[in-house]
Design a protein around this motif. Structure first.
Motif, mmCIF file in Angstrom:
data_model
loop_
_atom_site.group_PDB
_atom_site.id
_atom_site.type_symbol
_atom_site.label_atom_id
_atom_site.label_comp_id
_atom_site.label_asym_id
_atom_site.label_seq_id
_atom_site.Cartn_x
_atom_site.Cartn_y
_atom_site.Cartn_z
ATOM 1 N N UNK A 82 39.562 7.490 127.397
ATOM 2 C CA UNK A 82 41.084 7.274 127.105
ATOM 3 C C UNK A 82 42.067 7.788 128.318
ATOM 4 N N UNK A 83 42.926 7.126 128.500
ATOM 5 C CA UNK A 83 44.066 7.362 129.503
ATOM 6 C C UNK A 83 45.449 7.377 128.726
ATOM 7 N N UNK A 84 45.912 8.557 128.873
ATOM 8 C CA UNK A 84 47.103 8.748 128.230
ATOM 9 C C UNK A 84 48.358 8.964 129.094
ATOM 10 N N UNK A 85 49.524 8.144 128.976
ATOM 11 C CA UNK A 85 50.696 8.520 129.693
ATOM 12 C C UNK A 85 51.338 9.984 129.116
ATOM 13 N N UNK A 86 51.566 10.939 130.213
ATOM 14 C CA UNK A 86 52.009 12.256 129.689
ATOM 15 C C UNK A 86 53.211 12.660 130.762
ATOM 16 N N UNK A 87 54.141 13.372 130.383
ATOM 17 C CA UNK A 87 55.218 13.965 131.009
ATOM 18 C C UNK A 87 54.636 15.213 131.723
ATOM 19 N N UNK A 88 54.862 15.447 132.870
ATOM 20 C CA UNK A 88 54.664 16.725 133.698
ATOM 21 C C UNK A 88 55.614 17.462 134.254
ATOM 22 N N UNK A 89 55.448 18.792 134.367
ATOM 23 C CA UNK A 89 56.563 19.493 134.885
ATOM 24 C C UNK A 89 56.542 19.267 136.610
ATOM 25 N N UNK B 48 42.869 3.922 135.410
ATOM 26 C CA UNK B 48 41.930 2.915 135.045
ATOM 27 C C UNK B 48 40.728 2.831 135.909
ATOM 28 N N UNK B 49 40.752 2.968 137.056
ATOM 29 C CA UNK B 49 39.883 2.893 138.240
ATOM 30 C C UNK B 49 38.658 4.296 137.882
ATOM 31 N N UNK B 50 39.357 5.227 137.256
ATOM 32 C CA UNK B 50 38.342 6.515 136.995
ATOM 33 C C UNK B 50 37.656 6.262 135.831
ATOM 34 N N UNK C 101 43.653 13.779 136.110
ATOM 35 C CA UNK C 101 45.216 13.486 135.844
ATOM 36 C C UNK C 101 45.797 12.838 137.274
ATOM 37 N N UNK C 102 46.424 11.832 137.145
ATOM 38 C CA UNK C 102 46.956 11.188 138.349
ATOM 39 C C UNK C 102 48.412 10.634 137.971
ATOM 40 N N UNK D 162 49.341 10.461 134.297
ATOM 41 C CA UNK D 162 48.444 9.976 133.395
ATOM 42 C C UNK D 162 47.107 10.807 133.212
ATOM 43 N N UNK D 163 46.679 11.092 131.824
ATOM 44 C CA UNK D 163 45.701 12.299 131.694
ATOM 45 C C UNK D 163 44.705 11.447 131.105
#
Length: 119
Positions: free
Chosen positions: A95-102, A36-38, A28-29, A9-10
């Motif tokens: 904003x918090x976005x779900x992202x894919x990470x390597x 959401x806490x951030x 990024x978590x 999550x970015x």
């Protein structure tokens, strides 16, 4: 078959006021709760600088535990979550976005040896 990339999550904040203004550092978590806490902590940290109306709107959002639960659920479903706060001087958006990470590098992958000089 390729495995899906792990989700992260970015989180970031933007300000739209026509001038550069320092926005809080992003995050990024790997879990939606800390995302959401951030966001909530970032909003809470700027409340002392807000005008009276924006201050009360921000604290109403911060006091609404249900909105935090809805945000976590949205992120878990792969949806972005955003909170906007208009002030007299700017519009802030967290904003918090779900992202894919390597994934982190794997030990078994070949790694090029460092270049050495022969001096």
């Amino acid at each position: 078959m390729n495995a899906p990339l792990p989700r992260a999550y970015w989180c970031h904040a933007d300000v739209d006021d026509g001038r550069y203004r320092l926005a809080p550092d992003g995050l990024v978590t790997t879990a939606p709760g800390p995302a959401v806490a951030w966001m909530r902590e970032s909003v809470r940290g700027m409340t002392p600088r807000l005008d009276r109306d924006a201050f009360h709107r921000a604290w109403a959002w911060l006091g609404d535990r249900r909105s935090a639960e809805v945000a976590v659920q949205a992120l878990r479903r792969g949806q972005l979550y955003a909170y906007e706060l208009d002030t007299h001087t700017a519009r802030w958006r967290w904003t918090a976005y779900p992202v894919s990470v390597l994934p982190p590098p794997l030990d078994h992958l070949p790694i090029e040896p460092p270049v050495r000089s022969h001096a």
